[in-house]
Design an enzyme around this catalytic site. Structure first.
Site, PDB file in Angstrom:
ATOM      1  N   CYS A 191      -5.110  -2.877   2.607  1.00 33.98           N
ATOM      2  CA  CYS A 191      -4.522  -2.974   4.264  1.00 33.98           C
ATOM      3  C   CYS A 191      -5.533  -3.054   5.415  1.00 33.98           C
ATOM      4  CB  CYS A 191      -3.661  -1.192   4.762  1.00 33.98           C
ATOM      5  SG  CYS A 191      -3.217  -1.488   5.957  1.00 33.98           S
TER       6      CYS A 191
ATOM      7  N   LYS B 232      -9.589   2.061  -2.378  1.00 36.06           N
ATOM      8  CA  LYS B 232      -9.858   1.139  -1.194  1.00 36.06           C
ATOM      9  C   LYS B 232     -11.072   2.020  -0.006  1.00 36.06           C
ATOM     10  CE  LYS B 232      -7.124   1.089   3.649  1.00 36.06           C
ATOM     11  NZ  LYS B 232      -5.636   1.941   4.284  1.00 36.06           N
TER      12      LYS B 232
ATOM     13  N   GLU C   1       0.938  -1.390  -0.046  1.00 34.33           N
ATOM     14  CA  GLU C   1       0.105   0.141  -0.034  1.00 34.33           C
ATOM     15  C   GLU C   1       1.084   1.197   0.205  1.00 34.33           C
ATOM     16  OE1 GLU C   1      -1.656   1.133   3.670  1.00 34.33           O
ATOM     17  OE2 GLU C   1      -3.359   1.682   3.393  1.00 34.33           O
TER      18      GLU C   1
HETATM   19  N1  CDV Z   1      -2.728   1.071   6.346  1.00 32.31           N
HETATM   20  C1  CDV Z   1      -3.798   0.856   7.418  1.00 32.31           C
HETATM   21  O1  CDV Z   1      -4.899   0.633   6.931  1.00 32.31           O
HETATM   22  N2  CDV Z   1      -3.160   0.597   8.728  1.00 32.31           N
HETATM   23  C2  CDV Z   1      -4.230   0.289   8.993  1.00 32.31           C
HETATM   24  C3  CDV Z   1      -4.451   0.039  10.899  1.00 32.31           C
HETATM   25  C4  CDV Z   1      -4.333   1.728  11.547  1.00 32.31           C
HETATM   26  C5  CDV Z   1      -5.061  -0.338  12.308  1.00 32.31           C
HETATM   27  C6  CDV Z   1      -4.611  -1.569   9.506  1.00 32.31           C
HETATM   28  O2  CDV Z   1      -5.901  -2.149   9.607  1.00 32.31           O
HETATM   29  O3  CDV Z   1      -3.143  -2.276   9.487  1.00 32.31           O
END
Ligand code: CDV
Length: 302
Positions: free
Chosen positions: A170, A125, A47
């Site tokens: 993510c 996202k 990401e």
């Molecule tokens: N970049 C992200 O989405 N990070 C989140 C953190 C903030 C919890 C994750 O779910 O890994």
């Protein structure tokens, strides 16, 4: 015909603020060449791979410094060399970046590029974590809710690499609905880039479980939808903020096939036989046969 795709999960070590796009693209190119030398057909990058994780800093409204973190075109002048190199080698890739789209709309995006260097599709996202106001009590900010809009294209899948490919980004990986929407479209390979700080300011009691939770959700998503999952970190200490690694490739059984050892620029490579999805998709997770959507209204009712 064999449907084995050799996939490389290309973990990036930290990218600091002073690193230019060109510095990072050099590193991505080196990973791409190493993956190609190992026979990979598809290379998955993390990401927001082109810069440091900028949502850790507050910017006032209208501060033009924020715009510098975004790409206005893909490929653009800085990223074209990566597309050219991939096309020369005949390797596809997935790349996460901050997208400044028409009308000034901002998305946290991943692009899927085919072995000829052209875009197959992109994903924006949907699950944006963090907060949208300055919260000075935190050791670092996580302002994704301020700097990005929720993705406007749902969870698309693409016919590519001899199978059905999807992408998540993510925080999406923690939500079973995200995998399931892809699973309902027959997804066989899901690429997920992430930036996950070790420390979670609102819930420091979770910090010790970060690596476990990372694999737990991706292994469950793979098994419950009969799909390969490729999880790729930007890892290590970035601007004083340690981030988890754990880059890995997961089989539809839920088992990890390949995993990196450290927190730097590193590859995990595995042969993914997409036909291995079939026994899961046609038995225990035959979604059309066994799901009971009439009883799932709470999932979509506000
Ligand atoms: N970049 C992200 O989405 N990070 C989140 C953190 C903030 C919890 C994750 O779910 O890994």
């Amino acid at each position: 015909m064999s449907r084995v795709v050799r996939v490389a999960a290309a973990q990036l070590g930290p990218v600091q603020r002073e690193h230019s796009r060109a510095d990072v693209v050099d590193r991505l190119g080196a990973l791409l060449r190493a993956a190609h030398a190992d026979g990979a057909q598809l290379v998955a990058f993390p990401e927001l791979a082109l810069t440091t994780f900028f949502p850790r800093w507050w910017y006032d409204d209208g501060d033009s410094a924020l715009d510098e973190w975004y790409e206005r075109e893909m490929p653009g002048p800085d990223t074209k060399p990566l597309f050219d190199e991939a096309a020369r080698l005949g390797v596809g890739f997935v790349l996460g970046y901050a997208e400044l789209a028409d009308g000034g709309r901002r998305f946290n995006t991943a692009v899927l590029v085919g072995p000829d260097g052209t875009e197959v599709g992109r994903y924006r996202k949907i699950h944006l974590p963090g907060h949208d106001e300055h919260e000075p009590w935190r050791r670092f900010q996580h302002l994704e809710k301020r700097y990005f809009e929720v993705g406007d294209r749902g969870f698309p899948t693409f016919d590519a690499f001899g199978g059905t490919v999807g992408m998540l980004i993510c925080n999406d990986r923690r939500w079973p609905e995200a995998y399931r929407v892809l699973g309902l479209q027959g997804v066989e390979l899901v690429c997920i880039g992430y930036n996950t700080p070790v420390h979670n300011p609102p819930a420091p009691e979770h910090d010790e479980h970060g690596d476990f939770h990372n694999h737990l959700v991706m292994q469950a998503g793979a098994y419950q939808n009969g799909t390969f999952v490729v999880g790729v970190a930007k890892a290590g200490e970035e601007e004083g903020v340690p981030m988890i690694g754990g880059t890995c490739i997961i089989h539809p059984s839920g088992r990890i096939l390949a995993e990196v050892a450290g927190l730097g620029d590193e590859l995990a490579v595995a042969d993914c036989d997409l036909d291995d999805c079939t026994s899961y998709k046609t038995t225990v997770f035959d979604l059309r046969r066994h799901r009971v959507p009439s009883q799932y209204r709470a999932l979509v009712d506000e």
